[in-house]
Each structure stands twice: as structure tokens, then as C-alpha cells.
Design a protein around this motif. Structure first.
Motif, mmCIF file in Angstrom:
data_model
loop_
_atom_site.group_PDB
_atom_site.id
_atom_site.type_symbol
_atom_site.label_atom_id
_atom_site.label_comp_id
_atom_site.label_asym_id
_atom_site.label_seq_id
_atom_site.Cartn_x
_atom_site.Cartn_y
_atom_site.Cartn_z
ATOM 1 N N GLU A 70 0.847 -1.185 0.000
ATOM 2 C CA GLU A 70 0.000 0.000 0.000
ATOM 3 C C GLU A 70 0.886 1.239 0.000
ATOM 4 O O GLU A 70 1.958 1.255 0.615
ATOM 5 N N LEU A 71 0.427 2.264 -0.673
ATOM 6 C CA LEU A 71 1.221 3.480 -0.802
ATOM 7 C C LEU A 71 1.215 4.290 0.485
ATOM 8 O O LEU A 71 0.171 4.507 1.097
ATOM 9 N N VAL A 72 2.396 4.731 0.897
ATOM 10 C CA VAL A 72 2.535 5.679 2.004
ATOM 11 C C VAL A 72 2.737 7.051 1.366
ATOM 12 O O VAL A 72 3.820 7.358 0.856
ATOM 13 N N THR A 73 1.699 7.856 1.392
ATOM 14 C CA THR A 73 1.695 9.101 0.617
ATOM 15 C C THR A 73 2.858 10.017 0.974
ATOM 16 O O THR A 73 3.496 10.610 0.093
ATOM 17 N N GLU A 74 3.146 10.153 2.257
ATOM 18 C CA GLU A 74 4.221 11.056 2.670
ATOM 19 C C GLU A 74 5.576 10.582 2.151
ATOM 20 O O GLU A 74 6.412 11.398 1.742
ATOM 21 N N ARG A 75 5.806 9.284 2.188
ATOM 22 C CA ARG A 75 7.068 8.747 1.656
ATOM 23 C C ARG A 75 7.161 8.996 0.163
ATOM 24 O O ARG A 75 8.222 9.329 -0.374
ATOM 25 N N PHE A 76 6.045 8.823 -0.531
ATOM 26 C CA PHE A 76 6.045 9.070 -1.979
ATOM 27 C C PHE A 76 6.385 10.530 -2.272
ATOM 28 O O PHE A 76 7.208 10.825 -3.144
ATOM 29 N N LYS A 77 5.766 11.447 -1.536
ATOM 30 C CA LYS A 77 5.996 12.867 -1.780
ATOM 31 C C LYS A 77 7.439 13.260 -1.465
ATOM 32 O O LYS A 77 8.034 14.101 -2.167
ATOM 33 N N LYS A 78 8.018 12.657 -0.441
ATOM 34 C CA LYS A 78 9.426 12.934 -0.134
ATOM 35 C C LYS A 78 10.322 12.447 -1.260
ATOM 36 O O LYS A 78 11.339 13.064 -1.587
ATOM 37 N N GLY A 79 9.927 11.321 -1.860
ATOM 38 C CA GLY A 79 10.695 10.802 -2.990
ATOM 39 C C GLY A 79 10.687 11.745 -4.178
ATOM 40 O O GLY A 79 11.675 11.839 -4.911
ATOM 41 N N LEU A 80 9.583 12.460 -4.355
ATOM 42 C CA LEU A 80 9.503 13.416 -5.459
ATOM 43 C C LEU A 80 10.468 14.577 -5.270
ATOM 44 O O LEU A 80 10.890 15.216 -6.242
ATOM 45 N N GLU A 81 10.822 14.852 -4.008
ATOM 46 C CA GLU A 81 11.710 15.974 -3.714
ATOM 47 C C GLU A 81 13.174 15.643 -3.991
ATOM 48 O O GLU A 81 14.011 16.543 -4.064
#
Length: 275
Positions: A127-138
Motif C-alpha cells: 500500500e502506498l505511504v503518501t508522505e514517503r512518496f511525496k518525499k521521494g519526489l523531492e
């Protein structure tokens, strides 16, 4: 006996979905809802006690009573004849991959393999962890070479690219159905699709992500990450949940999932043998 349900009657097996894992399994429920391609077999039409659900290109799900003697007495022949032919015709598959929520099904399947060598494995769910995904975009990401371009998957692209069309038709009945209910992105080289990330099934607002790279020379070049990030970003903008499933032994797929911000959720036993 075992009978095939008409598509309008697929809902009758919903009562066999008892555990949270059964109720939330995206591929299974996408077939039952009629969204994705599949076939449902049951012991009886009106009040099914046992069922086997075929998700085209992805495997079979065994539901309900694993000790249903009448159903089980026909199961071996169904697998060796009808299911084998359907698999060959729909996607060229030559393996029976039975996903089981109740381990008692393992004993039942062991009785119907008819001397074939079988394997027991697991599908792992993320399942996606949204905060981790967004940090990855940075973080600094891969940059596409000048001869590559990332585009949205449209009906026109599907109709124009044979490999993409063949890829999607395992899960979707038409390009129109995919573009209406799913979404995806592709990377092109010289106008041809070489890699793609798309919704392989849709269960309500739950989208199952799948990545395929057609050009083997372009694997391990960061394309999966670029595509996955763009796909997930749009899913989140639309309010969709994003999920990832892979074989437990598929280490590259698991690494991509974790890199994109997915966390392990649970696993499901699979019982596999060649038709």
C-alpha cells in the motif's frame, strides 16, 4: 457440479468474500464487479457455496467452502479442460496459478493436480505511504534521454502501438474501457512504446499499478521510477488509492515498489502448476 456464471450474476459470489483480505483484493473484486476481464465458476447459480474466479492474465481465486465434495469432484477436469483452453485463448497462459485465502484449499488442490509437479508461493501486497512518496519526489530524479518522451496512454496511442495494445487487452476489454476507467503513462522511443505504467485493474477508487518494459535494453535505467512517480501523482490528484502486488520472489519489483513509497501490507498463498 460446476457452472459458469453470467456476467450479470457475478455479484452472487460477493457473499463468499468473508475476510478483510478477500473483500479488499483488488484484482478479484475488479473481476466480480465486471470492471476487468474474467470468468466466474460456481457450484450452483442461485446460492453459491464455492467459486473459482479467473482474472485473465493474473490467475485464479478460490472462494468459499474448500471441502465442497461435489464441486471438488469436478474441479480437476475443469482445470485440465475448460480453464486450460480459456487461459491459452485469452493470454497464452500455460500455468494454473490459484490464489487461496484459506489454506484448506491447498489440500483440495493437492488432490486434483493429478501427478503434476506443483509449487507453493506467495503474492505480496503493498500500500502506498503518501508522505514517503511525496518525499521521494523531492529527491533528484532520473532525466530522460533526448530520444525518449513520456506521454499519457490514450485510445489513439493504444490503437497505434501493437505491443501496448496486446499488453492491455489481457486486462481490459477495449481501449475505450481502459481510458474511461483506468489511466497510465508510457515512454516512447522513436514513436514506439518501450515502457509503461498503468492501472491493470480498478476496484472502485482502488487502482492496481503495473509496470512493463518491452525493450530489455532499457531495463534498470530508471524508467520504472519515472513512470511510477507520474502515474501515482495523477492517481493521488484524482483521489485514487494506489496499490502494488508482485510475486514474493520478484526482488526487482519489490525494490521499485519500496522506492516509490509503498509499504508491505500482507501476502497471499498461491498454488501453481502447469496445465
Amino acid at each position: 457440479m460446476i457452472v459458469k456464471l453470467s456476467k450479470e450474476d457475478y455479484y452472487k459470489v460477493n457473499k463468499l468474500l468473508v475476510t478483510p483480505q478477500e473483500k479488499n483484493e483488488n484484482v478479484l473484486n475488479a473481476v466480480i464487479s465486471g470492471m476487468n476481464q474474467g470468468v466466474v465458476y460456481v457450484d450452483q447459480i442461485e446460492e453459491p457455496h464455492t467459486a473459482i474466479v479467473y482474472a485473465v492474465g493474473l490467475g485464479y481465486y478460490l472462494l468459499g467452502d474448500p471441502e465442497n465434495g461435489l464441486f471438488n469432484s469436478y474441479l480437476g477436469n475443469l482445470i485440465s479442460t475448460q480453464l486450460k483452453q480459456e487461459s491459452l485463448d485469452s493470454c497464452g497462459g500455460v500455468w494454473f496459478i490459484g490464489n487461496i485465502f484459506n489454506e484448506s484449499w491447498k489440500k483440495t488442490l493437492q488432490k486434483v493436480v493429478d501427478g503434476r509437479k506443483y509449487y507453493v508461493g506467495y503474492n505480496v501486497y503493498y500500500e502506498l505511504v503518501t508522505e514517503r512518496f511525496k518525499k521521494g519526489l523531492e529527491q533528484p530524479g532520473h532525466i530522460l534521454d533526448e530520444d525518449l518522451a513520456m506521454v499519457r496512454i490514450t485510445k489513439e496511442l493504444i490503437n497505434a502501438d501493437e505491443r501496448l495494445r496486446e499488453e492491455l487487452k489481457e486486462y481490459w476489454s477495449s481501449a475505450e474501457s481502459f481510458t474511461q476507467h483506468g489511466l497510465g503513462y508510457a515512454i516512447l522511443k522513436n514513436g514506439k512504446v518501450i515502457s509503461t505504467c498503468y492501472s491493470c485493474c480498478v476496484n472502485g477508487d482502488r487502482h492496481e499499478a503495473y509496470i512493463a518494459t518491452f525493450d530489455q535494453n532499457m531495463r534498470n535505467c530508471g524508467l520504472a521510477t519515472i513512470l511510477g512517480q507520474q502515474y501515482i501523482k495523477e492517481c493521488l490528484e484524482r483521489g485514487y488509492g494506489v496499490y502494488w502486488t508482485t510475486d514474493e520472489s520478484n526482488e526487482p519489483s519489490k525494490r521499485v515498489a519500496e522506492k516509490l513509497g509503498f509499504d508491505y501490507s500482507n501476502r497471499l498463498m498461491s498454488f501453481e502448476f502447469e496445465f
